[in-house]
Design a protein around this motif. Structure first.
Motif, PDB file in Angstrom:
ATOM      1  N   HIS A   1      61.482  12.341  35.175  1.00  0.00           N
ATOM      2  CA  HIS A   1      61.676  13.223  36.317  1.00  0.00           C
ATOM      3  C   HIS A   1      62.537  12.506  37.370  1.00  0.00           C
ATOM      4  N   PRO A   2      63.547  13.169  37.925  1.00  0.00           N
ATOM      5  CA  PRO A   2      64.454  12.483  38.851  1.00  0.00           C
ATOM      6  C   PRO A   2      63.816  12.086  40.172  1.00  0.00           C
ATOM      7  N   VAL A   3      62.705  12.726  40.543  1.00  0.00           N
ATOM      8  CA  VAL A   3      62.059  12.425  41.819  1.00  0.00           C
ATOM      9  C   VAL A   3      60.702  11.760  41.614  1.00  0.00           C
ATOM     10  N   ASP A   4      59.848  12.411  40.839  1.00  0.00           N
ATOM     11  CA  ASP A   4      58.507  11.884  40.572  1.00  0.00           C
ATOM     12  C   ASP A   4      58.571  11.030  39.310  1.00  0.00           C
TER      13      ASP A   4
ATOM     14  N   VAL B   1      56.504   9.235  37.835  1.00  0.00           N
ATOM     15  CA  VAL B   1      55.335   9.238  36.965  1.00  0.00           C
ATOM     16  C   VAL B   1      55.488  10.290  35.878  1.00  0.00           C
ATOM     17  N   LYS B   2      56.263  11.333  36.176  1.00  0.00           N
ATOM     18  CA  LYS B   2      56.381  12.479  35.284  1.00  0.00           C
ATOM     19  C   LYS B   2      57.608  12.396  34.386  1.00  0.00           C
ATOM     20  N   MET B   3      57.496  13.071  33.252  1.00  0.00           N
ATOM     21  CA  MET B   3      58.640  13.413  32.426  1.00  0.00           C
ATOM     22  C   MET B   3      58.913  14.903  32.655  1.00  0.00           C
ATOM     23  N   THR B   4      60.110  15.363  32.308  1.00  0.00           N
ATOM     24  CA  THR B   4      60.429  16.765  32.528  1.00  0.00           C
ATOM     25  C   THR B   4      61.501  17.230  31.544  1.00  0.00           C
ATOM     26  N   VAL B   5      61.596  18.531  31.368  1.00  0.00           N
ATOM     27  CA  VAL B   5      62.650  19.112  30.542  1.00  0.00           C
ATOM     28  C   VAL B   5      63.920  19.193  31.383  1.00  0.00           C
ATOM     29  N   LEU B   6      64.975  18.497  30.930  1.00  0.00           N
ATOM     30  CA  LEU B   6      66.242  18.497  31.653  1.00  0.00           C
ATOM     31  C   LEU B   6      67.386  18.285  30.659  1.00  0.00           C
ATOM     32  N   PRO B   7      68.526  18.920  30.902  1.00  0.00           N
ATOM     33  CA  PRO B   7      69.704  18.644  30.062  1.00  0.00           C
ATOM     34  C   PRO B   7      70.030  17.156  30.104  1.00  0.00           C
ATOM     35  N   GLY B   8      70.472  16.637  28.990  1.00  0.00           N
ATOM     36  CA  GLY B   8      70.802  15.222  28.918  1.00  0.00           C
ATOM     37  C   GLY B   8      69.637  14.346  28.517  1.00  0.00           C
ATOM     38  N   GLY B   9      68.454  14.944  28.385  1.00  0.00           N
ATOM     39  CA  GLY B   9      67.295  14.176  27.940  1.00  0.00           C
ATOM     40  C   GLY B   9      67.323  13.939  26.440  1.00  0.00           C
ATOM     41  N   LYS B  10      66.342  13.213  25.947  1.00  0.00           N
ATOM     42  CA  LYS B  10      66.233  12.968  24.516  1.00  0.00           C
ATOM     43  C   LYS B  10      65.734  14.227  23.811  1.00  0.00           C
ATOM     44  N   ASP B  11      66.250  14.457  22.616  1.00  0.00           N
ATOM     45  CA  ASP B  11      65.781  15.595  21.828  1.00  0.00           C
ATOM     46  C   ASP B  11      64.271  15.527  21.668  1.00  0.00           C
ATOM     47  N   ALA B  12      63.629  16.683  21.827  1.00  0.00           N
ATOM     48  CA  ALA B  12      62.164  16.746  21.700  1.00  0.00           C
ATOM     49  C   ALA B  12      61.802  18.082  21.067  1.00  0.00           C
ATOM     50  N   ILE B  13      61.075  18.028  19.955  1.00  0.00           N
ATOM     51  CA  ILE B  13      60.743  19.238  19.204  1.00  0.00           C
ATOM     52  C   ILE B  13      59.246  19.260  18.910  1.00  0.00           C
ATOM     53  N   THR B  14      58.594  20.348  19.315  1.00  0.00           N
ATOM     54  CA  THR B  14      57.167  20.550  19.078  1.00  0.00           C
ATOM     55  C   THR B  14      56.962  21.889  18.384  1.00  0.00           C
TER      56      THR B  14
ATOM     57  N   GLY C   1      42.729  20.160  32.404  1.00  0.00           N
ATOM     58  CA  GLY C   1      42.382  18.801  32.791  1.00  0.00           C
ATOM     59  C   GLY C   1      43.537  17.853  32.992  1.00  0.00           C
ATOM     60  N   ASP C   2      44.774  18.285  32.738  1.00  0.00           N
ATOM     61  CA  ASP C   2      45.914  17.373  32.841  1.00  0.00           C
ATOM     62  C   ASP C   2      46.132  16.977  34.303  1.00  0.00           C
ATOM     63  N   PRO C   3      45.901  15.699  34.651  1.00  0.00           N
ATOM     64  CA  PRO C   3      45.993  15.290  36.051  1.00  0.00           C
ATOM     65  C   PRO C   3      47.414  15.196  36.581  1.00  0.00           C
ATOM     66  N   VAL C   4      48.415  15.177  35.679  1.00  0.00           N
ATOM     67  CA  VAL C   4      49.805  15.011  36.094  1.00  0.00           C
ATOM     68  C   VAL C   4      50.537  16.350  36.136  1.00  0.00           C
ATOM     69  N   TYR C   5      50.399  17.144  35.092  1.00  0.00           N
ATOM     70  CA  TYR C   5      51.178  18.375  34.978  1.00  0.00           C
ATOM     71  C   TYR C   5      50.372  19.633  35.317  1.00  0.00           C
ATOM     72  N   MET C   6      49.049  19.484  35.525  1.00  0.00           N
ATOM     73  CA  MET C   6      48.196  20.599  35.927  1.00  0.00           C
ATOM     74  C   MET C   6      47.081  20.046  36.812  1.00  0.00           C
ATOM     75  N   PRO C   7      47.458  19.509  37.989  1.00  0.00           N
ATOM     76  CA  PRO C   7      46.484  18.764  38.801  1.00  0.00           C
ATOM     77  C   PRO C   7      45.407  19.624  39.459  1.00  0.00           C
TER      78      PRO C   7
END
Length: 350
Positions: free
Chosen positions: A223-226, A228-241, A280-286
């Motif tokens: 995350h460019p500001v926080d 502690v967090k990761m985020t979906v952004l162009p230019g990031g690493k490929d991620a497939i779920t 219960g996610d303390p980072v992405y759903m506090p």
């Protein structure tokens, strides 16, 4: 097919691959002992014209390029049985041979911490990690980690980078991890992760109603500001779920997700991005989102569930030595099983 404990679910997150960029391990041969390492690698034409120290750093990337260069100068790393200089350029089809005495690869100390070992042989350990255990020492977590426990359980792991870890899951995610007991296994498992052939299945419970399964293919970066967090952004690493709906409740959904890649916080980030944060996610759903008219039991359960509802339930891999396809299962921990049971009784779908 080897199989261990059965999961609570009825269906077939290294959230983070420590060795994502590992090179081909399938054409390595080795004979390892406690302190002596002997490795061979057959160079192919893809390395033509590259310096030998560069090639060695790609092939054996658990060691620094400076360390490999030192071994070349000392004659511990040979090309076709002959000593060469680090600037020697590969002509293709050479055989690299590395014979060295291993040094300690970690400064962490062994600690007598109980491990829930699902499977172990001479090459790998499969561990069911409990909630709250940090995998690798870091800032503020110098002890009490899985690495500390592994160093006590298997002292020879001190000779391996990260005590043999090839992937990890978050502190408050429970479930399965595979650990290598020798360098050959670490190469092989890292290669399997890089080739996306390790099968990793997670159970999770999210807020909201997801109607059907699908695939989330969105890049992830810091995350460019926080920070502690990761985020979906162009230019990031490929991620497939890939994911399937396993159980629907009135205000929640139980999901099973399969990782194709292994980015930091991947499952948590992807489902938060879709608008379905994990309970219960303390980072992405506090903040707890309490359904209107929730019973006291549901209220208490949601407020007291202090970690992301995420469990690494199934792990499939090819054994590094025997090449046998192996699958391991870990049952839900008590808190996760209790959460699902309360949702079944207190938030059942119409």
């Amino acid at each position: 097919m080897s199989q261990s404990q059965s999961s609570n679910s009825n269906i077939p997150e290294t959230d983070f691959n420590l060795l994502e960029d590992s090179e081909d391990a399938d054409n390595h041969t080795s004979g390892t002992t406690a302190t002596r390492l002997s490795l061979q690698f057959q160079v192919d034409e893809s390395y033509l014209g590259q310096r030998i120290d560069q090639v060695a750093a790609i092939v054996w990337n658990d060691f620094s390029r400076e360390k490999l260069k030192q071994w070349i100068k000392e004659g511990n790393l040979l090309v076709d049985g002959q000593p060469v200089k680090p600037k020697y350029k590969c002509e293709g089809l050479e055989i690299l041979t590395l014979n060295v005495e291993l040094e300690a690869q970690t400064r962490s100390l062994p600690e007598d911490i109980p491990l829930n070992i699902v499977y172990e042989d001479d090459d790998i350990i499969v561990v069911n990690k409990p909630v709250g255990m940090v995998v690798h020492p870091g800032a503020g977590n110098s002890s009490g980690t899985l690495v500390n426990a592994l160093l006590h359980h298997y002292p020879k792991s001190v000779e391996l980078a990260r005590a043999g870890l090839v992937h990890r899951i978050d502190k408050d995610t429970s479930g399965l991890l595979v650990v290598a007991k020798n360098l050959e296994s670490q190469f092989s498992l890292s290669r399997q992760l890089e080739k996306k052939s390790v099968y990793r299945l997670y159970d999770l419970v999210v807020y909201g109603n997801i109607i059907a399964g699908g695939t989330i293919d969105e890049p992830i970066k810091r995350h460019p500001v926080d920070r502690v967090k990761m985020t979906v952004l162009p230019g990031g690493k490929d991620a497939i779920t890939h994911y399937n709906v396993k159980e629907r409740f009135q205000h929640f959904t139980r999901i099973q997700a399969r990782l194709e890649t292994g980015r930091t916080h991947q499952i948590r980030v992807h489902f938060s991005y879709l608008g379905y944060g994990l309970i219960g996610d303390p980072v992405y759903m506090p903040r707890v989102r309490m359904p209107a008219g929730a019973s006291q039991l549901l209220d208490d359960t949601l407020r007291n569930f202090k970690r992301q509802a995420l469990h690494a339930t199934t792990l499939g891999l090819k054994h590094p030595r025997t090449k046998e396809e192996m699958t391991f299962h870990a049952p839900w921990p008590e808190d996760f099983a209790n959460l699902v049971e309360v949702l079944r009784t207190e938030n059942k779908a119409y």
